[in-house]
Each structure stands twice: as C-alpha cells, then as structure tokens.
Design an enzyme around this catalytic site. Sequence first.
Site, PDB file in Angstrom:
ATOM      1  N   ARG A  82     -24.068  -2.236 -27.757  1.00  0.00           N
ATOM      2  CA  ARG A  82     -24.617  -3.537 -27.343  1.00  0.00           C
ATOM      3  C   ARG A  82     -26.112  -3.456 -27.101  1.00  0.00           C
TER       4      ARG A  82
ATOM      5  N   GLY B  68      12.180   0.143 -11.774  1.00  0.00           N
ATOM      6  CA  GLY B  68      11.914   0.017 -13.203  1.00  0.00           C
ATOM      7  C   GLY B  68      13.117   0.463 -14.009  1.00  0.00           C
TER       8      GLY B  68
ATOM      9  N   GLU C  97       4.977   3.860  -5.754  1.00  0.00           N
ATOM     10  CA  GLU C  97       4.997   5.273  -5.336  1.00  0.00           C
ATOM     11  C   GLU C  97       4.263   5.459  -4.034  1.00  0.00           C
TER      12      GLU C  97
ATOM     13  N   TYR D  16      15.368   4.700 -10.602  1.00  0.00           N
ATOM     14  CA  TYR D  16      15.185   5.225  -9.239  1.00  0.00           C
ATOM     15  C   TYR D  16      15.208   4.032  -8.298  1.00  0.00           C
TER      16      TYR D  16
ATOM     17  N   ARG E  43     -23.860   2.097 -12.716  1.00  0.00           N
ATOM     18  CA  ARG E  43     -22.481   1.589 -12.569  1.00  0.00           C
ATOM     19  C   ARG E  43     -21.500   2.412 -13.411  1.00  0.00           C
TER      20      ARG E  43
HETATM   21  C1  LIG Z   1       1.799   4.456 -20.051  1.00  0.00           C
HETATM   22  C2  LIG Z   1       1.980   3.309 -19.165  1.00  0.00           C
HETATM   23  C3  LIG Z   1       2.651   3.800 -17.896  1.00  0.00           C
HETATM   24  C4  LIG Z   1       3.126   2.680 -17.089  1.00  0.00           C
HETATM   25  C5  LIG Z   1       3.518   3.125 -15.713  1.00  0.00           C
HETATM   26  C6  LIG Z   1       4.985   3.447 -15.588  1.00  0.00           C
HETATM   27  C7  LIG Z   1       5.183   4.532 -14.561  1.00  0.00           C
HETATM   28  C8  LIG Z   1       6.018   4.077 -13.433  1.00  0.00           C
HETATM   29  C9  LIG Z   1       6.253   5.194 -12.471  1.00  0.00           C
HETATM   30  C10 LIG Z   1       6.088   4.774 -11.055  1.00  0.00           C
HETATM   31  C11 LIG Z   1       7.157   3.785 -10.619  1.00  0.00           C
HETATM   32  C12 LIG Z   1       7.094   3.569  -9.149  1.00  0.00           C
HETATM   33  C13 LIG Z   1       8.287   4.166  -8.447  1.00  0.00           C
HETATM   34  C14 LIG Z   1       8.342   3.808  -6.998  1.00  0.00           C
HETATM   35  O1  LIG Z   1       7.560   3.053  -6.500  1.00  0.00           O
HETATM   36  S1  LIG Z   1       9.576   4.591  -6.173  1.00  0.00           S
HETATM   37  C15 LIG Z   1       9.439   4.033  -4.536  1.00  0.00           C
HETATM   38  C16 LIG Z   1       8.221   4.607  -3.863  1.00  0.00           C
HETATM   39  N1  LIG Z   1       8.287   4.332  -2.464  1.00  0.00           N
HETATM   40  C17 LIG Z   1       7.501   4.959  -1.593  1.00  0.00           C
HETATM   41  O2  LIG Z   1       6.630   5.722  -1.930  1.00  0.00           O
HETATM   42  C18 LIG Z   1       7.789   4.671  -0.137  1.00  0.00           C
HETATM   43  C19 LIG Z   1       6.640   5.094   0.734  1.00  0.00           C
HETATM   44  N2  LIG Z   1       7.120   5.424   2.065  1.00  0.00           N
HETATM   45  C20 LIG Z   1       7.362   6.739   2.445  1.00  0.00           C
HETATM   46  O3  LIG Z   1       7.160   7.671   1.728  1.00  0.00           O
HETATM   47  C21 LIG Z   1       7.863   6.962   3.848  1.00  0.00           C
HETATM   48  O4  LIG Z   1       8.540   5.819   4.292  1.00  0.00           O
HETATM   49  C22 LIG Z   1       6.700   7.265   4.832  1.00  0.00           C
HETATM   50  C23 LIG Z   1       6.144   8.615   4.478  1.00  0.00           C
HETATM   51  C24 LIG Z   1       5.631   6.219   4.755  1.00  0.00           C
HETATM   52  C25 LIG Z   1       7.233   7.271   6.248  1.00  0.00           C
HETATM   53  O5  LIG Z   1       8.237   8.225   6.323  1.00  0.00           O
HETATM   54  P1  LIG Z   1       9.251   8.247   7.580  1.00  0.00           P
HETATM   55  O6  LIG Z   1       9.524   6.856   8.007  1.00  0.00           O
HETATM   56  O7  LIG Z   1      10.386   9.115   7.214  1.00  0.00           O
HETATM   57  O8  LIG Z   1       8.584   8.912   8.802  1.00  0.00           O
HETATM   58  P2  LIG Z   1       7.218   9.522   9.250  1.00  0.00           P
HETATM   59  O9  LIG Z   1       6.015   8.800   8.774  1.00  0.00           O
HETATM   60  O10 LIG Z   1       7.379   9.614  10.717  1.00  0.00           O
HETATM   61  O11 LIG Z   1       7.241  10.983   8.610  1.00  0.00           O
HETATM   62  C26 LIG Z   1       8.040  11.952   9.242  1.00  0.00           C
HETATM   63  C27 LIG Z   1       7.544  13.309   8.820  1.00  0.00           C
HETATM   64  O12 LIG Z   1       7.816  13.476   7.448  1.00  0.00           O
HETATM   65  C28 LIG Z   1       6.642  13.845   6.754  1.00  0.00           C
HETATM   66  N3  LIG Z   1       6.746  13.294   5.394  1.00  0.00           N
HETATM   67  C29 LIG Z   1       6.793  11.989   5.063  1.00  0.00           C
HETATM   68  N4  LIG Z   1       6.917  11.865   3.743  1.00  0.00           N
HETATM   69  C30 LIG Z   1       6.971  13.121   3.223  1.00  0.00           C
HETATM   70  C31 LIG Z   1       7.106  13.653   1.900  1.00  0.00           C
HETATM   71  N5  LIG Z   1       7.154  12.844   0.811  1.00  0.00           N
HETATM   72  N6  LIG Z   1       7.145  14.985   1.750  1.00  0.00           N
HETATM   73  C32 LIG Z   1       7.051  15.784   2.816  1.00  0.00           C
HETATM   74  N7  LIG Z   1       6.916  15.370   4.097  1.00  0.00           N
HETATM   75  C33 LIG Z   1       6.878  14.043   4.288  1.00  0.00           C
HETATM   76  C34 LIG Z   1       5.527  13.243   7.567  1.00  0.00           C
HETATM   77  O13 LIG Z   1       4.316  13.932   7.329  1.00  0.00           O
HETATM   78  C35 LIG Z   1       6.025  13.459   8.975  1.00  0.00           C
HETATM   79  O14 LIG Z   1       5.789  14.802   9.299  1.00  0.00           O
HETATM   80  P3  LIG Z   1       5.431  15.164  10.841  1.00  0.00           P
HETATM   81  O15 LIG Z   1       4.139  14.445  11.153  1.00  0.00           O
HETATM   82  O16 LIG Z   1       6.592  14.634  11.654  1.00  0.00           O
HETATM   83  O17 LIG Z   1       5.294  16.672  10.826  1.00  0.00           O
HETATM   84  C1  LIG Z   2       5.088  -2.253 -10.893  1.00  0.00           C
HETATM   85  C2  LIG Z   2       5.958  -1.707  -9.806  1.00  0.00           C
HETATM   86  C3  LIG Z   2       6.952  -0.783 -10.124  1.00  0.00           C
HETATM   87  C4  LIG Z   2       7.798  -0.293  -9.136  1.00  0.00           C
HETATM   88  N1  LIG Z   2       8.808   0.585  -9.478  1.00  0.00           N
HETATM   89  C5  LIG Z   2       9.670   0.998  -8.512  1.00  0.00           C
HETATM   90  C6  LIG Z   2      10.767   1.858  -8.854  1.00  0.00           C
HETATM   91  O1  LIG Z   2      10.954   2.219 -10.010  1.00  0.00           O
HETATM   92  N2  LIG Z   2      11.626   2.231  -7.856  1.00  0.00           N
HETATM   93  C7  LIG Z   2      11.455   1.838  -6.563  1.00  0.00           C
HETATM   94  O2  LIG Z   2      12.253   2.216  -5.717  1.00  0.00           O
HETATM   95  N3  LIG Z   2      10.402   1.039  -6.205  1.00  0.00           N
HETATM   96  C8  LIG Z   2       9.520   0.613  -7.154  1.00  0.00           C
HETATM   97  N4  LIG Z   2       8.468  -0.199  -6.804  1.00  0.00           N
HETATM   98  C9  LIG Z   2       8.338  -0.644  -5.414  1.00  0.00           C
HETATM   99  C10 LIG Z   2       7.190   0.055  -4.732  1.00  0.00           C
HETATM  100  O3  LIG Z   2       7.500   1.394  -4.505  1.00  0.00           O
HETATM  101  C11 LIG Z   2       6.883  -0.662  -3.411  1.00  0.00           C
HETATM  102  O4  LIG Z   2       6.443  -1.963  -3.700  1.00  0.00           O
HETATM  103  C12 LIG Z   2       5.810   0.109  -2.645  1.00  0.00           C
HETATM  104  O5  LIG Z   2       6.374   1.280  -2.104  1.00  0.00           O
HETATM  105  C13 LIG Z   2       5.166  -0.723  -1.546  1.00  0.00           C
HETATM  106  O6  LIG Z   2       6.144  -1.104  -0.608  1.00  0.00           O
HETATM  107  P1  LIG Z   2       6.219  -2.636  -0.137  1.00  0.00           P
HETATM  108  O7  LIG Z   2       6.319  -3.475  -1.334  1.00  0.00           O
HETATM  109  O8  LIG Z   2       7.268  -2.698   0.894  1.00  0.00           O
HETATM  110  O9  LIG Z   2       4.813  -2.908   0.538  1.00  0.00           O
HETATM  111  P2  LIG Z   2       4.550  -3.236   2.096  1.00  0.00           P
HETATM  112  O10 LIG Z   2       4.692  -2.007   2.892  1.00  0.00           O
HETATM  113  O11 LIG Z   2       5.331  -4.434   2.459  1.00  0.00           O
HETATM  114  O12 LIG Z   2       2.978  -3.560   2.010  1.00  0.00           O
HETATM  115  C14 LIG Z   2       2.447  -4.825   2.378  1.00  0.00           C
HETATM  116  C15 LIG Z   2       1.229  -4.571   3.250  1.00  0.00           C
HETATM  117  O13 LIG Z   2       1.675  -4.041   4.497  1.00  0.00           O
HETATM  118  C16 LIG Z   2       0.863  -2.916   4.852  1.00  0.00           C
HETATM  119  N5  LIG Z   2       1.637  -2.001   5.710  1.00  0.00           N
HETATM  120  C17 LIG Z   2       2.937  -1.652   5.568  1.00  0.00           C
HETATM  121  N6  LIG Z   2       3.304  -0.781   6.525  1.00  0.00           N
HETATM  122  C18 LIG Z   2       2.198  -0.551   7.284  1.00  0.00           C
HETATM  123  C19 LIG Z   2       1.916   0.264   8.428  1.00  0.00           C
HETATM  124  N7  LIG Z   2       2.861   1.028   8.996  1.00  0.00           N
HETATM  125  N8  LIG Z   2       0.656   0.247   8.921  1.00  0.00           N
HETATM  126  C20 LIG Z   2      -0.297  -0.504   8.345  1.00  0.00           C
HETATM  127  N9  LIG Z   2      -0.102  -1.320   7.280  1.00  0.00           N
HETATM  128  C21 LIG Z   2       1.129  -1.332   6.760  1.00  0.00           C
HETATM  129  C22 LIG Z   2       0.516  -2.295   3.515  1.00  0.00           C
HETATM  130  O14 LIG Z   2      -0.660  -1.488   3.636  1.00  0.00           O
HETATM  131  C23 LIG Z   2       0.262  -3.542   2.656  1.00  0.00           C
HETATM  132  O15 LIG Z   2      -1.076  -3.959   2.818  1.00  0.00           O
HETATM  133  C24 LIG Z   2       7.609  -0.707  -7.789  1.00  0.00           C
HETATM  134  C25 LIG Z   2       6.606  -1.612  -7.462  1.00  0.00           C
HETATM  135  C26 LIG Z   2       5.767  -2.110  -8.458  1.00  0.00           C
HETATM  136  C27 LIG Z   2       4.694  -3.088  -8.093  1.00  0.00           C
END
Ligand SMILES: CCCCCCCCCCCCCC(=O)SCCNC(=O)CCNC(=O)[C@H](O)C(C)(C)COP(=O)(O)OP(=O)(O)OC[C@H]1O[C@@H](n2cnc3c(N)ncnc32)[C@H](O)[C@@H]1OP(=O)(O)O
Ligand SMILES: Cc1cc2nc3c(=O)[nH]c(=O)nc-3n(C[C@H](O)[C@H](O)[C@H](O)COP(=O)(O)OP(=O)(O)OC[C@H]3O[C@@H](n4cnc5c(N)ncnc54)[C@H](O)[C@@H]3O)c2cc1C
Length: 651
Positions: free
Chosen positions: A334, A177, A448, A135, A357
């Site tokens: 312990r 990943g 995420e 992804y 704790r």
């Molecule tokens: C066993 C061992 C296991 C080991 C572990 C392995 C597992 C590994 C697995 C894990 C691997 C890790 C994999 C990875 O890491 S994959 C990469 C993950 N990356 C992220 O999660 C990126 C986070 N950022 C965002 O989601 C967006 O940029 C945000 C949300 C911050 C801003 O967004 P944007 O800049 O577009 O604009 P906006 O803030 O004006 O929002 C506009 C409107 O959209 C609505 N909205 C926003 N989002 C959503 C949504 N999702 N569904 C529905 N609605 C949504 C929002 O409420 C607003 O609504 P309204 O207020 O206008 O009504």
């Molecule tokens: C182990 C691991 C696995 C991952 N796997 C994947 C994967 O499979 N696919 C994938 O696409 N990505 C993956 N990622 C990436 C991951 O999704 C991003 O690192 C994560 O979404 C955080 O984004 P960033 O690194 O840009 O953090 P940043 O947003 O740069 O965060 C840095 C700091 O800025 C602050 N900040 C940012 N924006 C704002 C705001 N608007 N207001 C206030 N504070 C703010 C945050 O709170 C934080 O303290 C992985 C990351 C890790 C560590």
Amino acid sequence: MEGVDHLAHERNKSEFDVDAMKIVWAGSPHAFVVSDRISKLVASDPGFRKDNRSTLSRKELFKNTLRKAAYAWKTIIDLHLSEEEAAKLRFYVDEPAFTDVHWGMFIPAIKGQGTEEQQQKWLPLAYKMQIIGCYAQTELGHGSNVQGLETTATFDPQTDEFIIHSPTLTSSKWWPGGLGKVATHAIAYALLIVGGREQGVHGFIVQLRSLEDHSPLPGMTVGDIGMKFGNGAYNAMDNGVLRFDHVRIPRNQMLMRCAQYTCLCMPSDAKLILEPCILIRVSQVTCEGKYKQSDVPRQLVYGAMLYVRQTIVADASCALSRAVCIATRYSAVRRQFGSQNGGPETQVIDYKTQQSRLFPLLASAYAFRFVGEWLKWLYADVTQRLQANDFSTLPEAHACTAGLKSLTTTATADGIEECRKLCGGHGYLCSSGLPELFAVYVPACTYEGENTVLLLQVARFLMKTVSQLGSSKKPVGTIAYMTRVEHLMQCRCGVQRGFAELSADLVEAAVAHCQLLVVSKFIEKLQQEIPGKGVKQQLEVLCNIYALFLLHKHQGDFLSTGCITPKHAALANDELRSLYSQVRPNAIALVDAFNYTDHYLGSILGCYDGNVYPKLYEAAWKDPLNESVVPDGYHQYIRPLLKQEIRTARL
Ligand SMILES: CCCCCCCCCCCCCC(=O)SCCNC(=O)CCNC(=O)[C@H](O)C(C)(C)COP(=O)(O)OP(=O)(O)OC[C@H]1O[C@@H](n2cnc3c(N)ncnc32)[C@H](O)[C@@H]1OP(=O)(O)O
Ligand SMILES: Cc1cc2nc3c(=O)[nH]c(=O)nc-3n(C[C@H](O)[C@H](O)[C@H](O)COP(=O)(O)OP(=O)(O)OC[C@H]3O[C@@H](n4cnc5c(N)ncnc54)[C@H](O)[C@@H]3O)c2cc1C
C-alpha cells in the site's frame, strides 16, 4: 501481473537467512519439513477449498465442514499419515469443526483421567473415529464455576450404574463443541452423588447418539445452540445444548484415574477395583456411602483444561502471525501520500505510526511462539511427574497455563483487530481474511477459561507465594524472582484487606507476571544455539522490541514504583524507534518465515506475490450479488420508489 513478485524488492532487503528462520519458527528441521509438505498438500487439493465460505448459508457451511472433515480423514488414511502429519493436516485445513474437540479435548480427557482399562477400551474407538466425542462441561447456568455445575451423577448400588440427570434448566449442558449435531459420545462433567452425599464434579463417558442411525438415545434432548458471533467459520461448529433425563451408564464409565469407587458390601459381587495408571491409594466408598478422596489433588479432574490451555498458547502465535503476515505484506504494498515530483507515493510501512503499531505485534507473534514451546515442555514435565505421584509442580503448571492462555489470547484478539485497522478499508473485506480470522479467534478469550477468571487464579497463586515468603518454602521456578520482593512481607498485612477488594489490581499483577514469563522465555531462547546468518540478531531485535514495547506501554507503573527513572523511559523510547528502523528492511522476510501458503492465509491483502489490486478487483465480481446487473428486488421495491409521484410539496 500474475507470476511477478511485487514484493521482490522487499525480500531483497532481508539481512538474514529466511530458510533458517523458517526452521526456528517451525521448531525443528523435521517440523519444518512436515509443515511445509502438509500445508502445500492441503493448498493444492481443491477438496479443501475455503475461499467460498463467506457465501454459504449456515446449513451449507455446516454440511461443507462435515464433507471436509470426512475428506481430511480419508486423506489421512489413504496417505497413511502419521499422528503428527494428521494434526498438521487438520491445522492447515483451517476449519473450526467437531474434529477440533474430538482430538483436542475428548481424547486428551480420556488419556488424562481414564484408567488404563478405560483407555484401552475407549481410545482405539476414538482414534479410529468409530466414535466421535465432545467435552460437555459447561452448562447454561455455569461455565467458569466448575464446582457449581448442576448435572448430577447418582450412583445406584443396586444396578452398579450412575444415573445422569439434568435437574434444572440451568443444568442443561450448553456450548460444548460438536455436541449439537455430530458427537456420538461425551465426556460429561457432573456432580457425583454416592449414598446421598455430594462428592464433587467428575467426568463420565456418556453415549449420546445411536451408532446405527445417529438418533439421540433415550433420555437425551440434544441440539445446536444457534448462530454465533459474525457470519464467520465458527458457525460451522455445532456448539450444542443437551439435557439428560435419568440416563443410566455403567459404573466403569466414570473417569476413574483420580478417584475410585469400590462398594465392599454391594449385593452383587461386582466389586470393581480399577488399578489407575498412577499408583494411588484406593479411595473407597463403604456401603454406608462414605467417600474418601484419593490422595491425588482433586484438581486432576481439571487436567484436560491444563492440556488445552497450553495448546491455546501455541494457537495464539499461529493466529497472530497470520494477521501480522497479512498486515505486513499489505503495508509494504500500500502506498499513500508522500509522492515527490510525481514519483511513487510512500509505502505505508515506512510511516513511524504504522511501524509502532505493527512491529510490536510481529515481535509478539515470535514471543508467543517461544513461550508456547516452553509451556509445552512444562506440561509434558508436570504430566511425567504426576505419573510418579509428584504433584509439586502442578500449582505452577496451572498458574502458567492459565496465565499465559489469558495473556496471549487477549493480545492476539486485540492484535488481529489492530491488523485489520492497519489495512485500512480493505481490511474490512472478507477477502482480506481478517474479519473471519477475528470472528473465529476471539472466543479464545472466553473458552477454556474466561481470561479474567484465569488471571484471578494466577493472582491467587502469587499471593500464596507471598504468604510463604520468609518461611522455609522458598519460591522456585517461574516465581523464584519473588524472593527479591521480601518487602512485600512487611506490607503483607495490608493486602489482608481481602483478595476480592484488591482483585482488579491483583489481576494486573498477574498480567505483569505472565509478561515477565514471556520476556524471560524469549531471552532463554536466544541463549540457545540458533543457526543461520543473521537469524539470532533478528530475534534479538524482536525480543528487545517486545520487552521495550511493554516498558513503554506500562511506563506509568515502572515510573511510579521507582523501577525506572524518567531518563530510562526516554532512552527506552529512543531505542524502540531505532529497533523499528532495524526491523523495517527485514519485515517481509520475517513474515515469510512463517511459511504460510496463500491458501492457509486466505487473504488477498496478504498474498505472497503482493499482487493485491488485480486480485481484489477480480474477487469482487465473484460475489453472488454481482450475478445480475439489476439486483433482485429492484422491480419490487426500488422502481416504485423512483417512480412514485411526489404527493406533498413538503418533500
Ligand atoms: C482452526 C480453527 C480452530 C477453531 C477453534 C476450535 C478449538 C476449540 C477448542 C476449545 C474449546 C473450548 C472448550 C471449553 O471451553 S471446555 C470448558 C472450559 N471451562 C473452564 O475452563 C472452566 C474454568 N474454571 C475452572 O477451571 C475452575 O472452576 C476454577 C479454576 C476457576 C476454580 O476452581 P475451583 O472452584 O475448583 O476452586 P479454586 O479456585 O478454589 O481452586 C482450588 C485449587 O485448585 C487449583 N486448581 C484450579 N484449577 C486447576 C487446574 N486446572 N489444575 C491444577 N490445579 C488447579 C487452584 O490453584 C487451587 O489451588 P490452591 O490455591 O487451593 O492450592
Ligand atoms: C466458542 C465457544 C466454544 C466453547 N466450547 C466449549 C466446549 O467444547 N465445552 C465446554 O464445556 N464449554 C465450552 N465453552 C464454554 C466456555 O468454556 C465458557 O463459556 C467459559 O468457560 C466461560 O464461562 P462462562 O460462560 O460461565 O463465563 P462467566 O464466568 O459467566 O463470565 C462472565 C463474566 O463474569 C466474570 N466472572 C466470573 N466469575 C468471576 C469471579 N469469580 N470473579 C470476577 N469475575 C468473574 C468473568 O470475568 C466475565 O467477565 C465454549 C464457549 C465458547 C464461546
């Protein structure tokens, strides 16, 4: 001694039916049977051995992970395991690997954002692992800000293709990943450009490597981003870097469920009308390059993140319960201080400080389990509604998944570290299982969706609700309680000072909202039929501990807002101490109910029989450093030091 249960005296104190609690923890009798069988299958198979991980180099660790992933897949095929059993097997193998992202993100993204036709083409290949997906959303320069992604996907009407390109260094895909060395395909998120106009970020299926010799395809520069936090097992995951150099893909490899492109006057008649699986009005790009967003919220592009976030909440209860199981069993083993007349010293689990704790973390593990069950239902419900073009609960689902992901991962990461400290020095040994559990788990606070960024989303949702108070749109569902905050309306103008200015306070309000969610879902769980002697009573004690611990932790807020009086606060603290005493005799049984094998726990301190000291001592000698009595380097460095003439009186 082997075979002796050193915790038998603790297990005999239990006041409830542990087997019934195992079913509550598993979720159902069927889920328990599957979990129990698969966990024992994995534990008994030397092919899934993991106790040597800390002695492997990164390359050995990575290759061993590939071996295990292939072995797990062979086991699944040979034993004809169901999808549910296969998922359980991957869970109990407990090895961060490309398979997590293939099954946990790549496939859900195609299911959530692909049209029927795209699902029919790609899912069978993915399910049979004839392609391995990742992804690829995050870039070197952007992770949180998805709309800021720089990778471009420019539509070429001449060839009916998208040209995927990394225009800048910061547009390099970074972190995905499985990308670094294994994935053959990616869901790559890129800025769509049609007719010279930018149309937002969309997902594209891109082949990365040859299915013949695994070499990167032309235009791809791809590799691993290097070692990560600690020496933990997450280094078995090949998080990668990827740069595109004008890579061409067919138009039908854009995930089209949320948008479509038909070019009515395309030179060729390759007009492609893809009927998306949700009946939406076709969005069209006319030959002038006008793009009209389809009438689904553009946020459906973010659908995979909604899915993964709700799974991460369930994962949090698993990770926290592992750490709590280790710390609870070891706290009962312990003994330190308190010996009376030469008798045994006091079990550290009997100290009130240890209980204050440990037991809130035990309660949190159960609380997160139940809120995770509810969130899974909420996600299924919103997905069903989307199929019927009902987007009404999407904002709430986003707020709940984002907020609970943030709350539970922060609490779990902090909780694992607290469990390490609860085990004293031995908690710092790899053989305790806690350092690796911490190293593998903590990125969950970032991936995420970075936790603060997600809480800001919740805060935005809450403020939008406040702004609608007084209108005909009444808050329902998880924000129904806000009708009781009418007074906020009067001070609404006060909060107009700006969201950014108040964001730190609003994030705290978002946390409080999510904690209310966790408590309310725990209470709802207790209103269900819960069979088993004493089981419901134990869960009531844990629910009260979770709630009162929060009250105690945030006492200042409750007092300063007049929600409670100082007398209430004192009563709550007294009750909390009483509840800890009620949990104490049941603590070992409550962690036995997680039904973790010693293999899965991977911890000498947490071993079922409590026979810790002989196992710790035996494990020490297995360390490679003890292969020779005189260490490598002695003759080269130590002996000259010891034998040097002291040349200056000063020393
Ligand atoms: C066993 C061992 C296991 C080991 C572990 C392995 C597992 C590994 C697995 C894990 C691997 C890790 C994999 C990875 O890491 S994959 C990469 C993950 N990356 C992220 O999660 C990126 C986070 N950022 C965002 O989601 C967006 O940029 C945000 C949300 C911050 C801003 O967004 P944007 O800049 O577009 O604009 P906006 O803030 O004006 O929002 C506009 C409107 O959209 C609505 N909205 C926003 N989002 C959503 C949504 N999702 N569904 C529905 N609605 C949504 C929002 O409420 C607003 O609504 P309204 O207020 O206008 O009504
Ligand atoms: C182990 C691991 C696995 C991952 N796997 C994947 C994967 O499979 N696919 C994938 O696409 N990505 C993956 N990622 C990436 C991951 O999704 C991003 O690192 C994560 O979404 C955080 O984004 P960033 O690194 O840009 O953090 P940043 O947003 O740069 O965060 C840095 C700091 O800025 C602050 N900040 C940012 N924006 C704002 C705001 N608007 N207001 C206030 N504070 C703010 C945050 O709170 C934080 O303290 C992985 C990351 C890790 C560590």
